[in-house]
Design a protein around this motif. Structure first.
Motif, PDB file in Angstrom:
ATOM      1  N   TYR A 109      14.368  24.199 -14.782  1.00 44.81           N
ATOM      2  CA  TYR A 109      15.131  23.900 -15.994  1.00 44.81           C
ATOM      3  C   TYR A 109      15.090  22.393 -16.166  1.00 44.81           C
ATOM      4  CZ  TYR A 109      16.573  28.707 -15.681  1.00 44.81           C
ATOM      5  OH  TYR A 109      16.546  30.076 -15.613  1.00 44.81           O
ATOM      6  N   SER A 124      16.307  21.549 -23.771  1.00 40.85           N
ATOM      7  CA  SER A 124      15.918  21.995 -22.436  1.00 40.85           C
ATOM      8  C   SER A 124      14.739  22.947 -22.495  1.00 40.85           C
ATOM      9  CB  SER A 124      17.100  22.624 -21.703  1.00 40.85           C
ATOM     10  OG  SER A 124      17.558  23.765 -22.370  1.00 40.85           O
ATOM     11  N   GLU A 126      12.148  25.515 -19.892  1.00 40.46           N
ATOM     12  CA  GLU A 126      12.137  26.232 -18.619  1.00 40.46           C
ATOM     13  C   GLU A 126      10.715  26.687 -18.335  1.00 40.46           C
ATOM     14  OE1 GLU A 126      13.338  30.777 -19.310  1.00 40.46           O
ATOM     15  OE2 GLU A 126      14.990  29.388 -19.736  1.00 40.46           O
TER      16      GLU A 126
END
Length: 190
Positions: A109, A124, A126
């Motif tokens: 992450y 963000s 991932e």
């Protein structure tokens, strides 16, 4: 009584040092990986230190802009349990990320911030390391025409002497790719 106080002070000092023993110091400016950290922190191990890089973004007409010189520094944070990076660019646009690996989801992450557009909520991505050694990260993002897709960030050609990075918009099946940013880095210091 003096013995009890001495033991307590030794315990407190030892506890405090144990909480920061992997943080960056003057002797080790990039910190160290905590032995309790997920082994995947080693995905970014070749990047720990400082690299000299060329950063290029796409112009609105689709051509690549002239390269901008930047330094990209990676270090361990959170007592060696995560990684932080920071870019300092010659054009004054600086940025950074905090990178944490989640053992349960087996994903990285990555939370990104930039001086160009401060925001109350960090973007963000991932992702994970692929079998061929790339680190690939995704964030849902629509194309300018409204089509669903992802912002895909990829570290590749990772060695002890440098690495490359590319930012692309891809459709959900990853059959279409539109690069918007690329960076090439050479290690200066570990």
């Amino acid at each position: 009584m003096k013995t009890a106080i001495t033991v307590l002070l030794v315990f407190i000092t030892s506890f405090a040092l144990a909480q920061t023993e992997h943080e960056p110091t003057e002797m080790d400016p990039y910190g160290t990986k905590n032995p309790k950290a997920p082994k995947q922190l080693d995905d970014f191990k070749p990047m720990i230190g400082i690299c000299d890089c060329d950063s290029q973004r796409k112009n609105p007409d689709g051509s690549w802009a002239a390269p901008v010189q930047m330094t990209w520094k990676f270090k361990y944070i959170m007592n060696g349990m995560a990684i932080q990076d920071e870019t300092l660019k010659a054009d004054g646009r600086h940025s950074g990320s905090i990178r944490q690996f989640h053992k349960d989801s087996l994903k990285w992450y990555v939370h990104y911030y930039t001086s160009a557009s401060p925001t109350p909520t960090l973007g963000s991505w991932e992702g994970s390391k692929t079998a061929d050694g790339k680190i690939v990260l995704y964030k849902p993002q629509k194309a300018p025409n409204g089509m669903d897709g992802f912002s895909r960030l990829t570290f590749y050609d990772i060695t002890e002497t440098g690495y490359k990075w590319i930012g692309e918009w891809v459709d959900p099946k990853e059959t279409m790719s539109f690069p918007f940013w690329k960076i090439s880095c050479t290690k200066r210091e570990e």
